[in-house]
Design a protein around this motif. Structure first.
Motif, PDB file in Angstrom:
ATOM      1  N   UNK A   1       0.862  -1.195   0.000  1.00  0.00           N
ATOM      2  CA  UNK A   1       0.000   0.000   0.000  1.00  0.00           C
ATOM      3  C   UNK A   1       0.895   1.240   0.000  1.00  0.00           C
ATOM      4  N   UNK A   2       0.803   2.015  -1.058  1.00  0.00           N
ATOM      5  CA  UNK A   2       1.695   3.158  -1.229  1.00  0.00           C
ATOM      6  C   UNK A   2       1.430   4.221  -0.174  1.00  0.00           C
ATOM      7  N   UNK A   3       2.524   4.758   0.386  1.00  0.00           N
ATOM      8  CA  UNK A   3       2.429   5.859   1.332  1.00  0.00           C
ATOM      9  C   UNK A   3       1.958   5.488   2.720  1.00  0.00           C
ATOM     10  N   UNK A   4       1.799   4.207   3.021  1.00  0.00           N
ATOM     11  CA  UNK A   4       1.287   3.822   4.350  1.00  0.00           C
ATOM     12  C   UNK A   4       2.240   4.263   5.448  1.00  0.00           C
ATOM     13  N   UNK A   5       3.549   4.098   5.256  1.00  0.00           N
ATOM     14  CA  UNK A   5       4.517   4.443   6.298  1.00  0.00           C
ATOM     15  C   UNK A   5       4.461   5.925   6.659  1.00  0.00           C
ATOM     16  N   UNK A   6       4.198   6.785   5.682  1.00  0.00           N
ATOM     17  CA  UNK A   6       4.132   8.227   5.960  1.00  0.00           C
ATOM     18  C   UNK A   6       2.817   8.624   6.616  1.00  0.00           C
ATOM     19  N   UNK A   7       1.779   7.812   6.431  1.00  0.00           N
ATOM     20  CA  UNK A   7       0.470   8.157   7.004  1.00  0.00           C
ATOM     21  C   UNK A   7       0.282   7.648   8.432  1.00  0.00           C
ATOM     22  N   UNK A   8       1.152   6.792   8.886  1.00  0.00           N
ATOM     23  CA  UNK A   8       1.002   6.248  10.243  1.00  0.00           C
ATOM     24  C   UNK A   8       1.141   7.371  11.249  1.00  0.00           C
ATOM     25  N   UNK A   9       0.157   7.485  12.139  1.00  0.00           N
ATOM     26  CA  UNK A   9       0.194   8.543  13.154  1.00  0.00           C
ATOM     27  C   UNK A   9       0.105   8.017  14.563  1.00  0.00           C
ATOM     28  N   UNK A  10      -0.579   6.872  14.760  1.00  0.00           N
ATOM     29  CA  UNK A  10      -0.773   6.322  16.109  1.00  0.00           C
ATOM     30  C   UNK A  10      -0.408   4.845  16.111  1.00  0.00           C
ATOM     31  N   UNK A  11       0.363   4.474  17.109  1.00  0.00           N
ATOM     32  CA  UNK A  11       0.763   3.077  17.279  1.00  0.00           C
ATOM     33  C   UNK A  11       0.480   2.670  18.714  1.00  0.00           C
ATOM     34  N   UNK A  12      -0.040   1.466  18.888  1.00  0.00           N
ATOM     35  CA  UNK A  12      -0.269   0.936  20.233  1.00  0.00           C
ATOM     36  C   UNK A  12       0.800  -0.131  20.525  1.00  0.00           C
ATOM     37  N   UNK A  13       1.423  -0.013  21.677  1.00  0.00           N
ATOM     38  CA  UNK A  13       2.418  -0.987  22.126  1.00  0.00           C
ATOM     39  C   UNK A  13       1.799  -1.777  23.261  1.00  0.00           C
ATOM     40  N   UNK A  14       1.630  -3.070  23.066  1.00  0.00           N
ATOM     41  CA  UNK A  14       1.034  -3.945  24.072  1.00  0.00           C
ATOM     42  C   UNK A  14       2.159  -4.691  24.779  1.00  0.00           C
ATOM     43  N   UNK A  15       2.300  -4.450  26.065  1.00  0.00           N
ATOM     44  CA  UNK A  15       3.400  -5.012  26.841  1.00  0.00           C
ATOM     45  C   UNK A  15       4.381  -3.906  27.177  1.00  0.00           C
ATOM     46  N   UNK A  16       4.536  -3.610  28.459  1.00  0.00           N
ATOM     47  CA  UNK A  16       5.368  -2.469  28.864  1.00  0.00           C
ATOM     48  C   UNK A  16       6.603  -2.920  29.622  1.00  0.00           C
ATOM     49  N   UNK A  17       7.159  -4.056  29.212  1.00  0.00           N
ATOM     50  CA  UNK A  17       8.430  -4.497  29.784  1.00  0.00           C
ATOM     51  C   UNK A  17       9.586  -3.754  29.140  1.00  0.00           C
TER      52      UNK A  17
END
Length: 424
Positions: A1-17
């Protein structure tokens, strides 16, 4: 999918070790909004505090401006739990313990709360991405995104495509990793992928050395750093990663390659894991840690060279003890019919049996041994007796005057004379 990396704005990280905190720090510093989730709410609060503290240390070191640090802290958002609504998430990265059943259960729940456009990624270090995604209704949205500890410093990231991963997804994740300032590498979906598979040789052999009592962990690590040029030794790496992570990886790679003997895990890591000696996170592993600082035992120094006093002594005497008067003796390497003396060199301290007809030791500067010795050629010394034969050199005749400093002189006819040097 073209341009997906530039459109990413929010990421959820599950696991806080350890790994989850590192991934959150990297993403927040890279301009992404980070949702932190864990089954333990207190772990989320501790992770936010830890990552904020890391930003403060970067400001103190001059590696980050105060404005950038404040903006990065503001992008850290704790959420109620791993399965909280994720309508605005573009990417979910799982960083929970290395257990296939746990990861499958988590992703099955995330698939229900995440919209269809959300990409799912696992930070597994050895488990099959295909096996993890087998429980999903749409396994094409899952890929491996393996970071290394410590995440902000270790720039390499493995991107792994499962058997049913969408074709566009590995390239899109590669672009996102580069956007965050790290270096991606495409790895096959095999046990251990690239790095952990290659690193098994060092860790497995180091554990074998320890199991055979050949060397201590500190000695092996010193050799790895000083000789191999590594940043840290295998036991330092195990302590940093934690045996609760490293040992399951060892077993996973071994079983993944159908019990390959060269990849067999060590009983040492299982025993220490069960005893709670996990490493830095537990305060004790192969090393002890006080306030986070490793307590390394001092390096053992070799014993001083054995020295013998000048003059004559017997081989049964201890080094450095006063020597008795010279007396005739015998050596098992020589005939008992000939008188011999145990003499030492003031220059080297070496003691050897030497042929001597008298009770006196060779004068200072001569180094005597059985039938041969070494004397500097062409350089003056206290004596250069003719009965000395340099290694590989011509055999010189024995002096008829063993009690005096005779010399073999190159006169015609040759004869013994005081003050002459042996012929070259």
């Amino acid at each position: 999918m073209d341009g997906w990396a530039e459109r990413v704005g929010t990421v959820r990280v599950v696991g806080t070790g350890v790994m989850g905190r590192g991934i959150a720090q990297l993403a927040a510093a890279g301009g992404l909004t980070v949702e932190l989730a864990d089954v333990r709410p207190e772990a989320v609060a501790a992770a936010v505090e830890y990552v904020s503290g890391m930003f403060g240390k970067l400001v103190a070191k001059g590696r980050m401006t105060a404005e950038d640090a404040a903006a990065a802290k503001a992008r850290l958002r704790p959420v109620d739990g791993p399965l909280a609504p994720a309508d605005g998430c573009d990417l979910v990265i799982e960083a929970v313990r290395e257990d296939l059943a746990t990861k499958r259960e988590l992703f099955a729940g995330l698939e229900k709360v995440c919209p269809e456009h959300t990409v799912l990624a696992t930070n597994t270090s050895s488990l099959s991405v295909t096996a993890i995604g087998a429980g999903l209704a749409d396994p094409s949205r899952l890929a491996g995104l393996h970071f290394f500890n410590p995440v902000p410093l270790m720039r390499l990231v493995e991107v792994i495509a499962g058997a049913r991963t969408a074709a566009w997804l590995p390239g899109a994740l590669t672009g996102l990793v580069r956007r965050l300032g790290h270096e991606p590498v495409l790895a096959p979906d095999t046990p251990g992928f690239l790095v952990n598979h290659a690193g098994r040789g060092l860790v497995t052999e180091a554990l074998q050395i320890l199991g055979e009592a050949v060397a201590e962990p500190a000695d092996v690590d010193r050799i790895a750093r000083d000789v191999l040029g590594l940043r840290m030794g295998p036991f330092e790496l195990l302590d940093l990663t934690g045996l609760d992570v490293s040992h399951p990886v060892l077993e996973s790679i071994w079983t993944g390659f159908y019990d390959e003997p060269r990849l067999r895990p060590s009983r040492i890591t299982r025993a220490r894991m069960e005893a709670g000696l996990l490493g830095r996170k537990a305060g004790e592993g192969f090393y002890r840690y006080v306030d986070g600082a490793k307590q390394e035992p001092p390096e053992a120094r070799p014993p001083p060279p054995r020295r013998v006093r000048s003059g004559c002594t017997t081989p049964s005497r201890a080094c450095g003890t006063p020597s008795p008067p010279c007396s005739a003796g015998t050596s098992s390497r020589a005939s008992a019919r000939r008188p011999m003396r145990w003499c030492s060199s003031p220059r080297t301290g070496a003691a050897r049996w030497t042929w001597r007809a008298s009770t006196a030791c060779p004068p200072s500067g001569c180094w005597a041994s059985i039938r041969s010795a070494v004397s500097p050629r062409g350089s003056p010394s206290a004596c250069t007796p003719a009965w000395i034969r340099p290694p590989g050199g011509p055999r010189w005749p024995r002096s008829p005057r063993p009690d005096g400093p005779s010399r073999w002189c190159g006169t015609r006819p040759r004869r013994w004379r005081s003050g002459c040097w042996p012929r070259s």
